[in-house]
Enzyme design. Structure first.
Site, PDB file in Angstrom:
ATOM      1  CG  LEU A   1       7.509  -1.387 -32.056  1.00  0.00           C
ATOM      2  CD1 LEU A   1       7.102  -0.851 -33.426  1.00  0.00           C
ATOM      3  CD2 LEU A   1       9.023  -1.379 -31.906  1.00  0.00           C
TER       4      LEU A   1
ATOM      5  CD1 TRP B   1       1.549   4.052 -25.636  1.00  0.00           C
ATOM      6  CD2 TRP B   1       1.996   6.209 -25.974  1.00  0.00           C
ATOM      7  NE1 TRP B   1       1.560   4.671 -24.405  1.00  0.00           N
ATOM      8  CE2 TRP B   1       1.828   6.002 -24.582  1.00  0.00           C
ATOM      9  CE3 TRP B   1       2.286   7.507 -26.420  1.00  0.00           C
ATOM     10  CZ2 TRP B   1       1.944   7.030 -23.642  1.00  0.00           C
ATOM     11  CZ3 TRP B   1       2.407   8.537 -25.492  1.00  0.00           C
ATOM     12  CH2 TRP B   1       2.224   8.290 -24.126  1.00  0.00           C
TER      13      TRP B   1
ATOM     14  CE  LYS C   1       2.127  -5.218 -28.102  1.00  0.00           C
ATOM     15  NZ  LYS C   1       1.182  -4.090 -28.372  1.00  0.00           N
TER      16      LYS C   1
ATOM     17  CB  SER D   1       6.077   1.331 -18.380  1.00  0.00           C
ATOM     18  OG  SER D   1       5.528   0.029 -18.307  1.00  0.00           O
TER      19      SER D   1
ATOM     20  CE1 TYR E   1       4.343 -11.998 -19.071  1.00  0.00           C
ATOM     21  CE2 TYR E   1       5.049 -10.437 -20.753  1.00  0.00           C
ATOM     22  CZ  TYR E   1       4.142 -10.825 -19.782  1.00  0.00           C
ATOM     23  OH  TYR E   1       3.040 -10.048 -19.543  1.00  0.00           O
TER      24      TYR E   1
ATOM     25  CD  GLU F   1      14.475   3.511 -24.114  1.00  0.00           C
ATOM     26  OE1 GLU F   1      14.063   3.991 -23.020  1.00  0.00           O
ATOM     27  OE2 GLU F   1      14.048   3.857 -25.211  1.00  0.00           O
TER      28      GLU F   1
ATOM     29  CB  CYS G   1      11.678   7.090 -22.271  1.00  0.00           C
ATOM     30  SG  CYS G   1      12.674   6.979 -23.758  1.00  0.00           S
TER      31      CYS G   1
ATOM     32  CD  GLU H   1       8.806   7.521 -17.617  1.00  0.00           C
ATOM     33  OE1 GLU H   1       9.543   7.800 -18.566  1.00  0.00           O
ATOM     34  OE2 GLU H   1       8.420   6.366 -17.362  1.00  0.00           O
TER      35      GLU H   1
END
Length: 510
Positions: free
Chosen positions: A165, A167, A191, A245, A255, A267, A302, A401
């Site tokens: 997630l 912030w 997380k 990001s 990963y 996203e 975002c 951004e």
């Protein structure tokens, strides 16, 4: 549901019991290494809470609990009616706890408490209710075949999901991911961002109270470069949903490639345009939407429409009206119900935003307005609204951004230039178009390269409409809507060969 006074919110804050542990297999859990990290109140700079820095041991335990609960079927094979009952009960518990959760989120994120209450008292429980009610209304398919076969197309839960997630909207983003994943029958390891872990931990406790079986929802706390990476690399997680990001989104693809090729839903960032066509009237409503598009959540969004494309002949009038509207949007104490803008999430993030602003001025952007932060707020990570004019498409503040309270206008001549400038970005998350001509509105909606287009009002839609990006803003996966459940499901074909039945009475074929 509204607040009355600052004294009300401060009283709730003083009575809060803040979580201090991770949540694994139905119970609070410490890190066996004893490692801890601090989460700060961005409005004051003070330490708000100390939480476990979860490492490989805790992530392994959380994934094992999720895998066991999924394999045992306590949730994955529960009846649709049972899962629906639990999620509806959870929605009710969230609504009842909304004032407490809103104050907790305001303290840890710096978001205005009124915004937190609107989200947590309304949108967050609505997500659990909507997906809960969708569970027993989601059907498979029967493919057309001849008499010799029956072909079933079934949708099953994908397994163990990792949810990572951001912030900026802590509990709302948790709901965007957890509600459809749980509705699909998955078990989850989530997380939260290290800056904003508290309300997600509180949600996990409410889920157990609602009847969610132990091990189905686990929360591990810690920074992305350690705890988040362990989730991305874990070989027993079947899918990861990430919001954050673009830089970190790339890492999650790496990963997955280096582990078990898990499904990854992304996203990510945006540089979304707010387009005012030359037939639009600069009404107070349009200006309100323009200010909200750029400065909502202090620009830490975002889909923020900081890049505002306006007719060259209207730019000066447009900017004057924006600046006039900003006189009522000064940063303030997030716990004050009257505050419309809180601080940046951290001092470090404020410095990053300020660096963008300095680079913009150096590149020739015209500074139109720089707001003022009350000296009484100096201990916090505050940054007042900033407005630029005369941006060009090549400027860094028009391409990168910023994630802060910044609005910049790009003057254009004509509709074709407006569309070209709007699409002149590697991102593709959101766009807003203002026009009185429905033909122009649909022309732009069809040609804008992004996942959501809002017409005559800044909005991201609601729970029923999918949200996600194109290009560097995201992958094919979507949050919200029926489409969100698809990323947490696998499709299975069951092909049944049939023989022509024999009519035993007649001794021949039927």
């Amino acid at each position: 549901m509204t607040w009355s006074t600052l004294e009300d919110t401060r009283r709730i804050a003083a009575e809060l019991r803040l979580p201090s542990r991770a949540f694994i297999d139905g119970a609070p859990a410490a890190a066996r290494s004893g490692a801890l990290f601090e989460t700060l109140n961005p409005a004051t700079g003070a330490v708000l809470a100390t939480l476990p820095l979860c490492g490989a041991d805790e992530v392994d335990r959380a994934v094992a609990a999720a895998r066991r609960s999924f394999r045992d079927g306590v949730w994955s094979r529960a009846t649709p009616e049972r899962r629906k009952e639990v999620l509806l009960r959870l929605a009710g518990l969230i609504r009842a706890a909304a004032p407490r959760l809103a104050v907790m989120e305001s303290l840890e994120s710096g978001k205005p408490v009124s915004d937190c209450l609107k989200e947590i008292g309304g949108e967050v429980p609505d997500f659990f209710q909507w997906y809960g009610e969708a569970i027993d209304k989601s059907y498979g398919d029967v493919a057309p075949t001849g008499d010799a076969a029956c072909a079933l197309i079934m949708r099953e839960p994908i397994g163990v999901v990792g949810a990572v997630l951001p912030w900026n909207f802590p509990l709302l983003m948790a709901a965007w991911k957890l509600a459809p994943a749980l509705a699909a029958g998955c078990s989850v390891v989530v997380k939260p961002a290290e800056e904003t872990s508290l309300t997600t931990l509180a949600l996990a406790e409410l889920a157990i109270e609602a009847g969610l079986p132990e091990g189905v929802l686990n929360v591990v706390t810690g920074p992305g470069e350690t705890t988040g990476r362990l989730i991305g690399q874990h070989g027993d997680i079947d899918a990861v949903s990430f919001t954050g990001s673009t830089e970190v989104g790339r890492l999650f693809l790496q990963y997955a490639g280096s582990s078990n090729l898990k499904t990854v839903g992304l996203e990510m960032g945006g540089k979304s345009p707010f387009i005012v066509l030359d037939d639009a009237e600069l009404t107070p409503e349009l200006i309100d939407h323009a200010v909200t598009a750029a400065f909502w959540n202090a620009g830490q969004n975002c889909s923020a429409n900081m890049r505002q494309i306006v007719p060259r002949r209207l730019q000066d009038e447009y900017l004057a009206r924006i600046v006039d509207r900003l006189q009522s949007l000064a940063p303030g104490d997030p716990l004050d119900p009257a505050t419309g803008m809180g601080p940046m999430i951290s001092a470090g993030h404020r410095r990053r935003v300020q660096a963008h602003l300095e680079r913009g001025r150096a590149e020739g952007a015209r500074l139109v307005h720089a707001g003022r932060v009350d000296p009484a707020l100096a201990a916090g990570s505050y940054l007042a609204p900033v407005v630029f004019g005369d941006l060009t498409a090549g400027m860094s503040i028009a391409r990168e951004e910023i994630f802060g309270p910044v609005l910049g206008t790009l003057p254009v001549d004509g509709m074709d230039e407006a569309l070209a400038v709007a699409n002149g970005t590697e991102y593709g998350l959101h766009a807003t178009v203002f026009t009185r001509d429905i033909d122009r509105a649909l022309h732009f909606a069809r040609r804008l390269s992004c996942g959501t287009v809002a017409v005559n009002g800044f909005t991201e839609g609601d729970v029923k409409t999918p949200f996600g990006g194109w290009g560097k803003s995201g992958s094919l996966a979507r949050d919200k809507g029926r489409e969100a459940m698809a990323q947490y499901q696998q499709v299975k074909t069951v092909w049944i060969g049939l023989k022509t039945p024999v009519d035993r009475r007649a001794g021949g074929a039927a």
